[in-house]
Write an enzyme that holds these catalytic residues in place. Structure first.
Site, PDB file in Angstrom:
ATOM      1  N   ASN A 165       0.825  -1.374   0.048  1.00 37.41           N
ATOM      2  CA  ASN A 165       0.133   0.114   0.080  1.00 37.41           C
ATOM      3  C   ASN A 165       0.914   1.196   0.036  1.00 37.41           C
ATOM      4  O   ASN A 165       1.230   1.813   1.133  1.00 37.41           O
ATOM      5  CB  ASN A 165      -1.173   0.037   1.326  1.00 37.41           C
ATOM      6  CG  ASN A 165      -0.179  -0.133   2.457  1.00 37.41           C
ATOM      7  OD1 ASN A 165       0.707  -0.832   2.681  1.00 37.41           O
ATOM      8  ND2 ASN A 165      -0.705   0.682   3.587  1.00 37.41           N
ATOM      9  N   GLU A 262       7.185  -1.660  11.373  1.00 33.48           N
ATOM     10  CA  GLU A 262       6.487  -0.664  11.367  1.00 33.48           C
ATOM     11  C   GLU A 262       5.026  -1.175  11.044  1.00 33.48           C
ATOM     12  O   GLU A 262       4.814  -1.806   9.809  1.00 33.48           O
ATOM     13  CB  GLU A 262       6.772   0.413  10.361  1.00 33.48           C
ATOM     14  CG  GLU A 262       5.719   1.701  10.430  1.00 33.48           C
ATOM     15  CD  GLU A 262       4.616   1.616   9.868  1.00 33.48           C
ATOM     16  OE1 GLU A 262       3.475   1.429  10.519  1.00 33.48           O
ATOM     17  OE2 GLU A 262       4.379   1.584   8.577  1.00 33.48           O
ATOM     18  N   CYS A 296      -2.092   2.456   7.374  1.00 34.20           N
ATOM     19  CA  CYS A 296      -1.664   2.071   8.838  1.00 34.20           C
ATOM     20  C   CYS A 296      -2.117   3.219   9.802  1.00 34.20           C
ATOM     21  O   CYS A 296      -2.374   2.962  10.937  1.00 34.20           O
ATOM     22  CB  CYS A 296      -0.330   1.442   9.079  1.00 34.20           C
ATOM     23  SG  CYS A 296       1.045   2.794   8.609  1.00 34.20           S
ATOM     24  N   GLU A 477      11.076   5.315  11.940  1.00 33.90           N
ATOM     25  CA  GLU A 477      11.455   5.674  10.701  1.00 33.90           C
ATOM     26  C   GLU A 477      11.355   7.318  10.539  1.00 33.90           C
ATOM     27  O   GLU A 477      10.404   7.928  11.034  1.00 33.90           O
ATOM     28  CB  GLU A 477      10.438   4.969   9.576  1.00 33.90           C
ATOM     29  CG  GLU A 477      10.761   3.506   9.557  1.00 33.90           C
ATOM     30  CD  GLU A 477       9.847   2.844   8.584  1.00 33.90           C
ATOM     31  OE1 GLU A 477      10.336   1.608   7.921  1.00 33.90           O
ATOM     32  OE2 GLU A 477       8.741   3.243   8.308  1.00 33.90           O
TER      33      GLU A 477
END
Length: 496
Positions: A165, A262, A296, A477
């Protein structure tokens, strides 16, 4: 896009892509090929040559061989290469956006924005490449005298596993810092979305990245497992779901390598009656239905004080119903398809179960083909759906739907709002809407989330760290923190 031709593979707008190993695009693999289906049309639009354990082994061996030279390259030279990647990517944003839209059905405006974000991370981390510093440790008068200092060092070969995605975003958040830190990178790109990442790899080589430094392996679980277990891979960075993360951690235990995760989220917008309600609704709806809810950190829950509840429910329903649904290549489209038929059916099942304890105020079904443009009537579209009066203990309130579904829940007190916001296994993000500065100071520290926004989201600037609490993963990140995830610290003592 430049394609690697395979006469036996089906043709389409995206052509053929496959593994990049040591600067060479492979025209056959040990696994074979799979069709790529455009989720907006349900038509085959390309072919993907898949990687298996053999391709992983070859890529890791080449990366290991290339690492000494890449690490020894002067930091300013690495900086200039990464800056050139940024320049070339910015010049190719329209092309990269088009590829993302074709392979995952993201609206073209979002696809282009993701390409811009990716380029921004390369520019940001280019600036860090020649600024990686250690520290001098003060000597102790009661111990042996000497010089004590630290040296941040790369892991060597880093394995990166991307999700489908919007993988171009993860390219910027993962590959850019890994390269700036002096690592070589082996990337397992998703078989559902390999084409944009492949175009990035071509751009990186054009920018002067040495061939052995970046390797690209589109493939499935078998390739991913081999990459995680490989003894010459120093660390793994993964974006995806919890079940896959658990398998990765199980495989990583064999070599005890660190894993950056993540994972998912169930971000809540928490709205108090003193907030700018129009802004809160607009921002929440725009986020929730981005990429058809397949992200997310999208705000998929809306928690509203009872004094403003019905006004917000009505406004959210109207905002969702007004979203343009259709051909993702059209600039006016806000909502494209979900990734496939299985995803569509799963999402509709969640909505059906949610209706037993909640109130569907808009949407709730697959989009009627007759309402779509002719070219996308066979695509995998779900109506933007808003469900009010959601049971806090229900599936739709606690777990990721990964589809265009917004859950709305009321609360009466500040304490209840915090409890509801934290009442999921995830801890990726939270958004607070209020004009009360004292409330901000009380509530923000109580959110169990890696990122908290107040009165609107930031858009994820490259210098901001991003990551989660609880089941949303660990590690960061973006920002300086994202760079140092790809470095390990060596302590050096020289006796006087």
């Amino acid at each position: 896009m430049t394609t690697r031709s395979d006469p036996s593979a089906p043709t389409g707008e995206l052509g053929v892509t496959g593994p990049l190993v040591d600067g060479t695009w492979l025209d056959k693999t040990s696994v074979g090929a799979t069709d790529h289906v455009n989720p907006a049309t349900a038509l085959v639009n390309g072919s993907v040559l898949l990687s298996g354990p053999q391709e992983v082994d070859d890529a890791v061996a080449a990366a290991k061989a290339a690492h000494p030279q890449w690490r020894a390259l002067s930091p300013d030279r690495r900086r200039r290469i990464l800056q050139r990647v940024e320049e070339l990517m910015l010049a190719r944003v329209p092309e990269l956006g088009r590829l993302t839209t074709l392979e995952i059905g993201a609206p073209i405006t979002m696809s282009s924005a993701l390409a811009h974000l990716c380029a921004g991370w390369f520019g940001y981390y280019a600036g860090w490449a020649d600024k990686i510093e250690g520290a001098t440790i003060p000597p102790s008068p009661v111990l042996v005298p000497g010089l004590d200092y630290t040296v941040p060092e790369p892991y060597g070969v880093v394995g990166i596993i991307l999700t489908w995605n919007g993988p171009i975003m993860s390219v910027g958040m993962k590959i850019a810092p890994a390269l700036a830190a002096g690592n070589c990178v082996v990337v397992k790109s998703p078989d559902l979305a390999p084409f944009t990442v492949a175009r990035f790899a071509e751009i990186a080589l054009e920018a002067g990245l040495p061939p052995g430094v970046l390797h690209l392996l589109p493939g499935g679980p078998e390739a991913g497992e081999r990459l995680v277990r490989h003894p010459d891979v120093g660390m793994i960075s993964f974006t995806g779901g919890i079940p896959t993360a658990q398998k990765i951690l199980d495989s990583a235990r064999h070599t005890l390598k660190p894993v950056l995760l993540e994972l998912g989220g169930k971000t809540a917008s928490v709205v108090f009656p003193d907030a700018d309600l129009d802004q809160a609704v607009t921002s929440t709806v725009r986020s929730c239905f981005s990429l058809s809810g397949q992200g997310c950190n999208l705000t998929t829950r809306l928690l509203v004080h009872r004094d403003a509840y019905e006004r917000v429910v009505e406004a959210a329903a109207g905002a969702a119903a007004s979203l343009g649904v259709g051909d993702p290549s059209a600039p006016a489209t806000a909502l494209g398809p979900v990734i496939g038929s299985a995803a569509r059916d799963r999402i509709l099942g969640v909505i059906e179960r949610a209706a037993d304890s909640g109130r569907i105020v808009v949407g709730g079904r697959a989009v009627a083909p007759s309402t779509l443009p002719p070219q996308v009537r066979d695509g995998y579209f779900v109506e933007p759906t808003v469900i009010a009066d959601v049971d806090p203990d229900s599936e739709v309130a606690r777990h990721e739907v990964f589809g265009p579904v917004l859950s709305i829940l009321p609360f009466d007190t500040e304490e209840e709002a915090v409890t509801l916001a934290n009442a999921t296994p995830y801890g990726l993000g939270a958004v607070l809407y209020t004009r009360d500065v004292s409330r901000v100071q009380r509530v923000v520290p109580r959110f169990q989330a890696g990122t908290v926004h107040v009165n609107g989201a930031s858009g994820q600037p490259p210098g901001a760290p991003f990551g989660g609490y609880k089941h949303s993963g660990h590690g960061r990140e973006g920002g300086k923190e994202g760079l140092y995830e790809f470095l390990q610290t060596k302590n050096v003592f020289i006796r006087a």
